[in-house]
Motif scaffolding. Structure first.
Motif, PDB file in Angstrom:
ATOM      1  N   LEU A   8       0.785  -1.183   0.057  1.00 40.22           N
ATOM      2  CA  LEU A   8       0.152  -0.176  -0.103  1.00 40.22           C
ATOM      3  C   LEU A   8       0.682   1.209   0.196  1.00 40.22           C
ATOM      4  O   LEU A   8       0.613   2.148  -0.978  1.00 40.22           O
ATOM      5  CB  LEU A   8      -0.813  -0.163   1.185  1.00 40.22           C
ATOM      6  N   TYR A   9       1.827   1.382   1.053  1.00 39.19           N
ATOM      7  CA  TYR A   9       2.664   2.541   0.935  1.00 39.19           C
ATOM      8  C   TYR A   9       3.372   2.771  -0.255  1.00 39.19           C
ATOM      9  O   TYR A   9       3.728   3.991  -0.749  1.00 39.19           O
ATOM     10  CB  TYR A   9       3.658   2.495   2.316  1.00 39.19           C
ATOM     11  N   THR A  10       4.253   1.729  -0.550  1.00 36.52           N
ATOM     12  CA  THR A  10       5.051   2.122  -1.668  1.00 36.52           C
ATOM     13  C   THR A  10       4.166   2.173  -3.042  1.00 36.52           C
ATOM     14  O   THR A  10       4.282   3.241  -3.851  1.00 36.52           O
ATOM     15  CB  THR A  10       5.687   0.558  -2.458  1.00 36.52           C
ATOM     16  N   THR A  11       2.851   1.663  -3.296  1.00 37.83           N
ATOM     17  CA  THR A  11       1.790   2.207  -4.341  1.00 37.83           C
ATOM     18  C   THR A  11       1.503   3.578  -4.365  1.00 37.83           C
ATOM     19  O   THR A  11       1.582   4.253  -5.212  1.00 37.83           O
ATOM     20  CB  THR A  11       0.608   1.205  -4.285  1.00 37.83           C
ATOM     21  N   ALA A  12       1.096   4.107  -2.872  1.00 36.76           N
ATOM     22  CA  ALA A  12       0.696   5.277  -2.927  1.00 36.76           C
ATOM     23  C   ALA A  12       1.831   6.278  -2.995  1.00 36.76           C
ATOM     24  O   ALA A  12       1.807   7.357  -3.816  1.00 36.76           O
ATOM     25  CB  ALA A  12       0.410   5.498  -1.438  1.00 36.76           C
ATOM     26  N   ALA A  13       3.271   5.876  -2.725  1.00 32.67           N
ATOM     27  CA  ALA A  13       4.436   6.650  -2.974  1.00 32.67           C
ATOM     28  C   ALA A  13       4.532   7.030  -4.430  1.00 32.67           C
ATOM     29  O   ALA A  13       4.906   7.793  -5.059  1.00 32.67           O
ATOM     30  CB  ALA A  13       5.588   5.917  -2.371  1.00 32.67           C
ATOM     31  N   VAL A  14       4.467   5.838  -5.203  1.00 39.09           N
ATOM     32  CA  VAL A  14       4.804   5.914  -6.718  1.00 39.09           C
ATOM     33  C   VAL A  14       3.725   6.849  -7.315  1.00 39.09           C
ATOM     34  O   VAL A  14       4.176   7.526  -8.256  1.00 39.09           O
ATOM     35  CB  VAL A  14       4.849   4.460  -7.143  1.00 39.09           C
ATOM     36  N   VAL A  15       2.457   6.454  -7.002  1.00 42.13           N
ATOM     37  CA  VAL A  15       1.354   7.299  -7.703  1.00 42.13           C
ATOM     38  C   VAL A  15       1.578   8.910  -7.266  1.00 42.13           C
ATOM     39  O   VAL A  15       1.315   9.611  -8.187  1.00 42.13           O
ATOM     40  CB  VAL A  15      -0.047   6.725  -7.398  1.00 42.13           C
ATOM     41  N   ALA A  16       1.939   9.096  -5.994  1.00 40.14           N
ATOM     42  CA  ALA A  16       2.182  10.322  -5.556  1.00 40.14           C
ATOM     43  C   ALA A  16       3.278  11.136  -6.480  1.00 40.14           C
ATOM     44  O   ALA A  16       3.070  12.309  -6.780  1.00 40.14           O
ATOM     45  CB  ALA A  16       2.228  10.709  -4.119  1.00 40.14           C
ATOM     46  N   LEU A  17       4.288  10.403  -6.505  1.00 34.87           N
ATOM     47  CA  LEU A  17       5.438  10.902  -7.365  1.00 34.87           C
ATOM     48  C   LEU A  17       5.040  11.222  -8.973  1.00 34.87           C
ATOM     49  O   LEU A  17       5.261  12.328  -9.281  1.00 34.87           O
ATOM     50  CB  LEU A  17       6.742  10.037  -7.275  1.00 34.87           C
ATOM     51  N   LEU A  18       4.353  10.430  -9.391  1.00 35.15           N
ATOM     52  CA  LEU A  18       3.976  10.486 -10.872  1.00 35.15           C
ATOM     53  C   LEU A  18       2.803  11.627 -10.787  1.00 35.15           C
ATOM     54  O   LEU A  18       2.888  12.354 -12.030  1.00 35.15           O
ATOM     55  CB  LEU A  18       3.438   9.131 -11.489  1.00 35.15           C
ATOM     56  N   LEU A  19       1.828  11.725  -9.892  1.00 40.07           N
ATOM     57  CA  LEU A  19       0.930  12.816 -10.076  1.00 40.07           C
ATOM     58  C   LEU A  19       1.691  14.095  -9.870  1.00 40.07           C
ATOM     59  O   LEU A  19       1.258  15.126 -10.571  1.00 40.07           O
ATOM     60  CB  LEU A  19      -0.263  12.650  -9.213  1.00 40.07           C
ATOM     61  N   ILE A  20       2.687  14.255  -9.006  1.00 40.30           N
ATOM     62  CA  ILE A  20       3.360  15.534  -8.806  1.00 40.30           C
ATOM     63  C   ILE A  20       4.195  15.871 -10.148  1.00 40.30           C
ATOM     64  O   ILE A  20       3.985  17.040 -10.533  1.00 40.30           O
ATOM     65  CB  ILE A  20       4.370  15.428  -7.732  1.00 40.30           C
TER      66      ILE A  20
END
Length: 699
Positions: free
Chosen positions: A180-192
């Motif tokens: 969960l944390y890794t997925t959220a971090a990857v998505v956050a980075l790409l959205l930024i």
């Protein structure tokens, strides 16, 4: 005078609607909270939990559960010294085994089996203390490992089916948080990177997190109501789909909303226009994914059958959140959520050279050459699938080496002439003597002895003369099943054999169902037969090429000793269902242009230019979320994540951009056959039915 109150009431209603949706989601989460937290409690990850109810090994486990003490936990204590075991080593082993026997109720008195080279001594033991309780099983394994310790160069490993299940359970239970944390971090980075805003990325990410929590509650409800199988793999894939598919839907909606804010003054009206514009494509996309995943209900394999409903739950919860909660929050936050790139009313976005316009131009100039070149490339890549390693063995299932796998590797080296992994035969008590004689006379059997007798059944433990999960042991298992009437043959190796055979059966059944279901959805959406067949052919080609790339890297680069038997089926279902998504976005926009009088060739290029950027961003996000699985400690998850991530990237940047576009240009109006758009322009440009028009309300 009479219009003013209506206008004021309308404004109040518009201001209230986002708050209503926000309040509904707060209520939904409050109701879901007690159930979401229980999903991990019903998760089961024993190999037998993945098998179909009809499998021999499943029957063995079911009968064992009925015996006193339930299913036995089988362990093997492995004592090893490279230079050869000393008398002191053997004494240490005997003392530790006696301590284990004093502390726990064992099925039989443990007997040591030395290796011919004198380096290894193994003690197979079995206990019925834990029964079906996984916590007690894990406690037993932990206690045995605490007792069995080596020193001074003596290594002691605890292996066997029970130890392997404990290690696998520990890995699966540890997936939830990191995944969960890794997925959220990857998505956050790409959205930024995509939004270039310090605030905007938080909104879709938070909504995706809420959708995932809601999906967990729904999944628990499915298990309670219908007995849907929940595994670490299926719950992990559900989270990936919520964040991946949900973020894709958010990217499409936000891009259309930003566009409408330049044309429409009020955020509420702009959001309504955005939902009308991209809503049909998003609904069709999610419907296609759901239809494809639900075909897994026809699978015989328990784990695959459970994957279908959980994946569908993930996609539909993401859809619900992104089409209700996300719009409500964006409208309440207003234009300022886009800061510093706020889309001002009446403004025109800066004209930039479009990469996808250039790519589409090259496909439009020489469509047949591009189509042929792309087809040859995908075909060549697909040939790599012949280099995929054989079926994955239990001992090769982890990316690291837990204690149980270390024990199995030591045993395989020290006892090359036989298997240290017992085969379990359950026979009727009255037939036990005859069955034992038949078993001992079966080719490939080294030794066999009776175990427990109760409830009308007798348990017989069999050791094969061939190594575990080897062709020789497989032949022995099949010979036992053929030669014994009214008996069931199970155990760890038999479970792996049943997994492989069930996966082969499921591929033959589920693959045609997926193709048919997705084709029906596409035909209904696009009012055509040629365009849906084109999209299906494209995603099947992507699947083949992705497996080919996997064959080129799994063993040579990653060092994987085998391929998960379920990889072909699961990767096919996900790549076909998810890959068609991007074709839907392209073809839906292309059809919209054709309805407005544009010829198919220019319409295809316009659709690629207008959807290319946002769909490329969506493809990157989806590929990145599945790539998160490659960081997990289980080989089957790494393999599945790699194949799907590679497939999504191929589909996004090669197939959809070049091949589907060039095929559409080459086919012209034939791409819409037999629908009305396939006819000459005079017929095609007649007023379209009201339901087919995409209207944007005036500001």
């Amino acid at each position: 005078m009479g219009a003013a109150p209506t206008t004021a009431a309308s404004r109040r209603r518009r201001r209230a609607i986002p708050w209503v949706f926000l309040g509904l989601w707060v209520a939904v989460l409050a109701l879901a909270s007690p159930f979401a937290s229980r999903l991990a409690d019903v998760q089961k990850d024993r190999p037998v939990d993945y098998l179909p109810a009809s499998a021999d090994s499943t029957e063995v486990a079911r009968i064992q559960d009925q015996l006193p003490g339930g299913e036995a936990t089988e362990l093997v204590l492995v004592y090893h010294r490279d230079g050869g075991l000393s008398a002191a080593d053997r004494k240490t082993a005997a003392e530790q085994i006696a301590e284990v026997a004093d502390a726990h109720r064992l099925v039989a008195e443990p007997k040591g089996v030395p290796s011919e080279d004198g380096t290894t001594l193994m003690y197979p033991i079995a206990s019925t203390e834990p029964g079906q309780d996984e916590e007690k099983r894990d406690a037993l394994v932990g206690d045995v490992r605490d007792i069995a310790r080596g020193e001074g160069g003596l290594s002691v490993d605890v292996g066997g089916g029970g130890a392997f299940d404990t290690d696998a359970s520990e890995v699966y239970n540890s997936l939830g948080g990191p995944l969960l944390y890794t997925t959220a971090a990857v998505v956050a980075l790409l959205l930024i990177l995509i939004y270039r805003s310090p605030f905007l990325w938080l909104v879709p990410l938070a909504v995706a997190g809420i959708a995932d929590y809601f999906a967990m509650a729904v999944a628990y409800g499915l298990h309670q109501a219908f007995g849907t199988a929940i595994s670490g793999q299926s719950s992990g894939i559900m989270t990936i789909l919520v964040f991946g598919a949900g973020t894709d839907y958010a990217l499409l909606l936000v891009a259309r909303y930003r566009e409408e804010l330049r044309r429409i003054e009020q955020p509420y009206d702009a959001m309504v226009a955005a939902l009308r514009g991209c809503g049909p494509a998003v609904l069709a996309s999610s419907g296609t994914v759901a239809a494809g995943l639900l075909c897994l209900l026809a699978a015989d394999l328990n784990s695959s059958r459970g994957m279908g409903p959980l994946g569908t739950v993930g996609v539909l919860c993401a859809l619900a959140a992104m089409l209700t909660l996300l719009p409500a929050i964006l409208v309440l936050l207003g234009r300022r959520v886009f800061w510093p790139l706020v889309p001002a009313y009446g403004s025109t976005p800066k004209r930039r050279r479009s990469l996808f316009a250039a790519m589409g131009g090259s496909a439009g100039r020489r469509p047949l050459a591009v189509l042929a070149g792309g087809g040859v490339l995908l075909g060549a890549l697909a040939l790599g699938a012949f280099n995929l390693p054989g079926s994955l063995k239990q001992e090769d299932s982890f990316t690291k080496t837990p204690d149980s796998v270390a024990a199995m590797k030591t045993l395989a080296a020290a006892y090359p002439e036989g298997s240290a992994q017992p085969i379990t035969v359950m026979t009727r008590a009255g037939d036990a003597t005859a069955a034992l004689a038949e078993i001992r006379g079966t080719k490939g059997v080294d030794r066999a002895q009776k175990g427990r007798t109760a409830k009308g059944w007798t348990e017989i433990s069999v050791s094969a003369s061939a190594p575990a999960e080897s062709p020789g042991e497989t032949a022995t298992i099949k010979a036992l099943r053929d030669g014994l009437d009214g008996a069931y043959v199970g155990g760890a190796s038999a479970q792996q054999l049943d997994l492989k055979e069930s996966n082969a059966r499921d591929r033959a059944v589920v693959v045609p169902l997926v193709l048919a279901a997705v084709l029906l959805v596409l035909v209904a959406l696009l009012r055509s037969l040629v365009a849906p067949l084109l999209l299906l052919a494209a995603v099947v080609a992507v699947w083949g090429a992705s497996l080919g790339i996997a064959g080129l890297v799994f063993e040579p680069l990653f060092g994987f000793e085998g391929t998960d038997p379920g990889l072909g089926l699961l990767s096919f279902v996900f790549l076909v269902a998810l890959g068609v998504d991007y074709g839907i976005f392209l073809m839906h926009r292309m059809r919209e242009e054709c309805l407005n009088g544009c010829e198919p060739g220019p319409a295809a290029l316009t659709a690629l230019r207008t959807t290319g950027g946002v769909v490329a961003s969506a493809g990157l996000v989806l590929a990145a979320t599945f790539a998160v699985l490659t960081n997990m400690p289980l080989v089957q998850l790494v393999e599945l994540g790699f194949v799907i991530a590679v497939g999504v990237l191929l589909d996004t940047f090669l197939v959809r951009t070049y091949l589907v576009t060039s095929a559409s240009v080459a086919l012209g109006r034939k791409v819409w056959w037999p629908g009305p758009l396939s006819r000459p322009r005079a017929a095609a440009t007649s007023p379209a039915p009201e339901a087919e028009r995409v209207r944007v309300p005036s500001p």
